[in-house]
Write an enzyme that holds these catalytic residues in place. Structure first.
Site, mmCIF file in Angstrom:
data_model
loop_
_atom_site.group_PDB
_atom_site.id
_atom_site.type_symbol
_atom_site.label_atom_id
_atom_site.label_comp_id
_atom_site.label_asym_id
_atom_site.label_seq_id
_atom_site.Cartn_x
_atom_site.Cartn_y
_atom_site.Cartn_z
ATOM 1 N N SER A 1005 -21.705 -81.312 18.863
ATOM 2 C CA SER A 1005 -22.282 -80.082 17.752
ATOM 3 C C SER A 1005 -23.334 -79.388 18.675
ATOM 4 O O SER A 1005 -24.565 -79.599 18.785
ATOM 5 C CB SER A 1005 -22.807 -80.731 16.493
ATOM 6 O OG SER A 1005 -23.505 -79.734 15.703
ATOM 7 N N THR A 1006 -22.820 -78.177 19.090
ATOM 8 C CA THR A 1006 -23.536 -77.521 20.069
ATOM 9 C C THR A 1006 -24.757 -76.890 19.290
ATOM 10 O O THR A 1006 -25.729 -76.622 19.720
ATOM 11 C CB THR A 1006 -22.969 -76.328 20.413
ATOM 12 O OG1 THR A 1006 -22.133 -75.501 19.580
ATOM 13 C CG2 THR A 1006 -21.656 -76.755 21.329
ATOM 14 N N CYS A 1007 -24.604 -76.705 17.952
ATOM 15 C CA CYS A 1007 -26.064 -76.134 17.342
ATOM 16 C C CYS A 1007 -27.090 -76.938 17.442
ATOM 17 O O CYS A 1007 -28.358 -76.715 17.201
ATOM 18 C CB CYS A 1007 -25.608 -75.900 15.774
ATOM 19 S SG CYS A 1007 -23.976 -75.239 15.529
ATOM 20 N N PHE A 1008 -26.837 -78.186 17.520
ATOM 21 C CA PHE A 1008 -28.081 -79.231 17.471
ATOM 22 C C PHE A 1008 -28.036 -80.050 18.553
ATOM 23 O O PHE A 1008 -28.736 -81.139 18.633
ATOM 24 C CB PHE A 1008 -27.621 -80.159 16.077
ATOM 25 C CG PHE A 1008 -27.698 -79.605 14.974
ATOM 26 C CD1 PHE A 1008 -28.523 -78.904 14.358
ATOM 27 C CD2 PHE A 1008 -26.184 -79.604 14.293
ATOM 28 C CE1 PHE A 1008 -28.188 -78.344 13.037
ATOM 29 C CE2 PHE A 1008 -26.164 -78.857 13.176
ATOM 30 C CZ PHE A 1008 -27.284 -78.392 12.602
#
Length: 1039
Positions: A1005-1008
């Site tokens: 999850s690149t966002c987190f």
């Protein structure tokens, strides 16, 4: 009855009054008629008399008898009286010429005392009348000289005639009457000549000579003949010599004769004997001593407007170059006079055009009226002024500085040196050889030592000379580069001047000059002028030297000295800013700051391109970043100035934090940050993976500036037209941004090209083949700006010269295209510098001021200047050719593409935000550090969830695979796909969570910055799955 009587009485009185009026008018008409008749009769009588006299004069000069040339002096005197009685400039021009020729002929007759016109001076009855007559005749000669144009053949003959009259009757040396027994009469005759000369001076004789000299010499080629110029100069000198060089006549000579443009050069060319006369009378010394008195110098300058003051200056400099002995004896006076005259001109030198300024080819915009008639002679004046910064005069003026020994090895110091001749005074081809030989010698590295009293005569003399050259630089604005080039020609002048500076004061260097800043004394100003001159000249020298000359041949300065100098400059500029001096600086103090700062930044930028200074050399250890940030938050002026002028004194990582802080503040101001009371506006776009560039361009190019800076959410559609899984919390947009940047910077697309060698990117000159290519470049600029704005690092290695343009360095006056050329094409750079070093005649190579290029199979000729393909490259213009070629390759060819990209980039990133970074630092801001990933540091900042912990076997395998099995490229791809960018490192976390079942691929999850890792049973399976996941185009499948 009564009223009728009154009416008749009134009529009677009215008639009587009218009769009186008529009688008075009649009398007035009669009187006027008589007066008019008298005037007419007088006029007719006068006309008749004039006609008769003129006929008599014509008859007198028209007689063709054999003895006509031997007319008696008395008859000539009488006819002259008659002609002068009716003389009119226009009508009697030819008669006056005949009279002058007749008088001169009478003076040439041998053994005929009664024929000699001057013999009448011995007649008791006629002496005074004769003196009056010759004075009138000679002044009429002067009147005619004022009107004549020496460039017209007929006029030039008349100039010779009138000059001969003046020469003959203002000196007794040619009078035959004084030969033999007549010698006893010489004192009396000399007295008469002095009387005549005094009369002419009173009437404005020097003004006449000035007009005649200006008409004949203020042009590219003089129209005065050798004889005429000799006569004029002899006439000008006679009163001065006769008055034994009195102040009054020296003043007139300086104002009217020495202010004629390049008169000394014309004398040297046409009649060098006159220069010998000047030397025999020691006139140069007398001029300098006269002008050394401030009041007299000011008086002369005020009488001359700016252009003529400059002409006087040029003539004095030229005379100085011919009189070494006087120059050595009177150095202080000579320097003082030149400073005063230049300062007078400088008062009127303006920084810009206005309704009150006039253009001057040497001084620039000038707020006094300019005599445009002198423009033709300006090249000659410039040549005269060039002697001031020529090798010969610099050696004399800076003799105290140049006499210093810098060499340790005395044997080297005694090497024979080739004498400088006028022919090889500036031999370009020998410059580099000579410099290389000098740099090979061993010498002490110059460091501040102190010990020399600043009030000593030697220091004061050197300070005055430095003030002179600094004043010259700020006054002669249009030839500033010429002056700097002349001052930097001698290789040892600047290092020896630095050695001199190092010896000043008790400790030497920095402390003394910082004290001078706080002392508003004349002595302090002179010391600061020395520092300023050193900085201006050194900056110019380093700017024109290429890397081979700086780093290998080490012309003028050794690299260790550049380190010492840059340390001094860095401290000096820092103190000026931090101590609040720059905040309130005006005039000379501000000029000093820009001078020192300019030299400092040239060294810093050179060091950024190729290191010569040690690590952390530019940092200020005494400046705490936290203190600076606090002052910036309070809008303190000194903190803002420091960031504006010398941001390099702050560590790079702190500047990155400051940059991120500036971005965050702007986001808050624009309402782009989530708060408890409001949410930012979100722009949603849908992108097809197969048409990522086209969709992104179409949907984003229309967005406003604030929308581009705001939150953008991306929804991907795969090749089957199905929406991809995943919630965009910046991670999907990050992937979109990285992919789109990867596509637009792909050289195959031909928007960008790679440099030869290190394959770095820059705009392609042939990118115009794309439709709307400028809009594409603006879009690319916005995407790049968005990446930097959001702290997303992208793998785009730019060429150094292009980064400089992105920073705006190419607009700096210190920017050199040639220095940046190796970053575009090192081979091309070598070829150009070989032209610079070419010993032979460069025109033999058949080059022109043009560049031939193969553009998609066709040979295209680009002219570097208008008409360049017909202008050959010669030894005189080869340096210009090199700079033009470098500028064309790096700027002109890609000017529109670069401007469009910069426009897009600056719509997101403010120029002042990135000015605190050098070109290499900007590359690091865009692409991150190329340093090896620190896995130990990453371990410390990793958080485990879902059953994983630091001692879990899968975790131990993961770190072992990353450390020992993965290549650096694979490690970089691993971190890229897990979203661990510069931004996440600054935020300080990386998360690994356990995922079931164990047979699937890892996901992220690149966002987190989250890696979801299955609990694999074998290390080999983990390694295989990791490699497969990072090698796929989509990276770790999004969860």
């Amino acid at each position: 009855m009564f009223s009728a009587s009154q009416s008749s009485k009134a009529q009677f009185l009215d008639k009587a009054r009218q009769a009186r009026e008529e009688r008075r008018e009649l009398k007035e008409r009669e009187r006027a008629a008589v007066q008019i008749q008298a005037l007419v009769r007088r006029f007719l009588c006068r006309c008749h008399l004039q006609k008769e006299i003129r006929r008599e004069v014509e008859d007198f000069f028209g007689t063709a008898e054999p003895g006509a040339s031997k007319r008696s002096a008395l008859s000539v005197f009488r006819i002259a009286r008659k002609l002068l009685f009716v003389f009119n400039h226009k009508e009697d021009k030819e008669r006056f010429e005949k009279l002058c020729r007749c008088i001169l002929n009478s003076m040439d007759v041998e053994n005929e005392p009664k024929v000699w016109y001057v013999s009448l001076a011995l007649s008791k009855d006629l002496t005074l009348l004769w003196i009056k007559q010759i004075k009138d005749i000679l002044w009429f000669c002067c009147e005619f000289l004022k009107q004549l144009k020496p460039d017209i053949l007929q006029d030039s003959r008349l100039v010779n005639l009138h000059l001969t009259m003046l020469v003959t009757f203002t000196d007794t040396s040619t009078w035959k009457i004084l030969r033999g027994k007549g010698e006893t009469l010489r004192p009396a005759m000399n007295h008469i000549c002095a009387n005549i000369m005094g009369h002419l001076n009173q009437k404005g004789f020097y003004s006449v000579l000035q007009i005649l000299l200006t008409n004949g010499l203020a042009r590219s080629r003089p129209s005065l003949s050798k004889g005429s110029l000799t006569a004029i100069f002899s006439l000008a000198l006679r009163p001065v010599v006769a008055a034994q060089f009195s102040d009054n006549l020296l003043r007139s000579f300086l104002i009217h004769v020495m202010s004629v443009p390049a008169i000394m050069t014309h004398l040297a060319t046409l009649t060098p004997e006159r220069l010998a006369v000047i030397e025999s009378h020691d006139l140069f010394r007398k001029f300098i001593i006269f002008l050394s008195r401030e009041a007299q110098c000011r008086d002369v300058c005020v009488c001359l407007e700016g252009s003529h003051t400059l002409c006087l200056l040029g003539n004095l400099v030229y005379l100085g170059s011919l009189n070494d002995k006087v120059l050595e004896d009177e150095t202080a006076h000579f320097v003082g006079v030149l400073i005063h005259m230049l300062s007078y001109c400088q008062k009127y030198v303006s920084q810009k055009k206005s309704n009150l300024t006039h253009w001057h080819p040497v001084l620039g915009w000038f707020s006094q009226t300019v005599d445009y008639g002198l423009n033709e002679s300006m090249p000659l004046l410039t040549k005269q002024l060039q002697h001031l910064w020529g090798v010969h005069m610099i050696r004399i003026l800076f003799s105290d500085v140049l006499s210093k020994k810098l060499l340790e090895n005395q044997e080297i110091a005694q090497l024979p040196t080739q004498p400088v001749s006028p022919q090889n005074s500036l031999p370009m081809k020998n410059l580099f050889k000579r410099a290389f030989q000098k740099s090979a010698s061993v010498r002490n590295i110059l460091k501040p030592v102190g010990g020399k009293r600043v009030d000593s005569a030697e220091v004061q003399k050197v300070c005055s000379i430095c003030v002179l050259y600094q004043t010259t630089l700020t006054t002669l604005t249009q030839i500033r580069l010429q002056i700097l080039t002349g001052l930097t020609y001698l290789d040892d002048l600047l290092p020896k001047l630095w050695a001199f500076i190092c010896e000043l004061g008790p400790q030497g260097g920095l402390k003394l000059f910082l004290e001078c800043l706080n002392n508003d004394t004349e002595e302090s100003k002179r010391l600061l002028a020395m520092l300023m001159l050193f900085c201006d000249c050194s900056r110019h020298l380093i700017t024109i030297l290429d890397d081979i000359e700086v780093y290998e041949e080490q012309i003028s300065f050794k690299l260790e000295e550049l380190v010492t100098i840059s340390s001094f400059l860095n401290s000096f500029v820092f103190k000026m800013i931090w101590d609040g001096i720059v905040e309130n600086a005006r005039g000379e103090t501000l000029e000093l700051f820009h001078s020192v700062h300019g030299w400092l930044m040239v060294l810093y930028e050179r060091d950024c391109r190729r290191r010569f200074a040690p690590e952390d050399h530019w940092l200020r250890k005494d400046l705490k970043p936290s203190v600076l940030f606090q002052e910036l938050d309070k809008d303190k002026k000194r903190a803002q100035l420091l960031l504006q002028y010398i941001p390099h004194v702050i560590p790079h990582k702190n500047r990155v934090l400051l940059f991120r802080n500036m971005v965050t503040k702007e986001k808050e101001k624009l309402g782009l940050v989530e708060t408890s009371s409001a949410s930012p506006h979100v722009t949603h776009i849908t992108i097809r993976r197969s048409r990522m560039l086209e969709d992104g361009y179409e949907q984003l190019r229309q967005l406003s500036q604030n929308a581009m800076k705001g939150v953008i959410r991306v929804k991907f559609v795969n090749d089957l037209g199905v929406d991809e899984a995943g919630i965009d919390q910046d991670g999907v947009f990050k992937e979109f941004l990285e992919e789109i940047i990867k596509k637009v910077f792909d050289p195959a697309l031909n928007l960008f090209k790679t440099t030869s060698g290190d394959e770095r990117l820059y705009p392609s000159p042939t990118s115009y083949i794309h439709e709307n290519y400028l809009q594409l470049f603006e879009f690319v600029g916005k995407m790049l700006g968005k990446a930097v704005y959001e702290g997303i690092v992208v793998d785009v290695p730019f060429a150094s010269f292009f980064l400089s343009q992105l920073l705006g360095h190419h607009h700096s006056v210190f920017y050199s295209s040639v220095d940046e050329l190796p970053s575009l094409d090192s081979e091309f750079y070598k070829n150009l510098t070989s032209i610079k070093r070419y010993d032979g005649d460069i025109s033999d190579l058949g080059l022109t001021l043009s560049y031939d290029e193969d553009v998609m199979g066709q040979l295209v000729c680009h002219e570097l200047v208008p008409g360049g393909k017909t202008i050959p490259v010669t030894n005189e213009n080869k340096i210009s050719y090199i700079h033009l070629m470098a500028h064309f390759r790096m700027h002109t060819q890609i000017k529109s593409q670069t401007a469009a990209l910069i426009s897009g980039f600056r719509s997101i990133i403010k120029p002042e935000w990135i000015r605190m970074f050098s070109a290499p630092e900007l590359q690091r801001l865009i692409s991150g550090d190329n340093a090896e990933i620190d896995l130990e540091d990453l371990k410390k900042h990793t958080v485990y969830y879902g059953g994983f912990h630091g001692s879990h076997r899968v975790i131990i395998w993961l770190w072992d695979i990353l450390a020992n099995d993965f290549s650096p490229e694979e490690r970089a791809m691993f971190l890229k796909d897990t979203g661990d960018t510069l931004g996440s490192v600054l935020r300080g976390f990386f998360t690994i969570r356990k995922k079931e079942p164990g047979g699937r691929l890892p996901t992220s999850s690149t966002c987190f910055n989250l890696l979801k890792l299955p609990n694999y049973s074998k290390k080999s399976i983990l390694r295989e799955k990791l490699r497969y996941a990072i090698s796929m185009n989509t990276g770790f499948e999004l969860s």
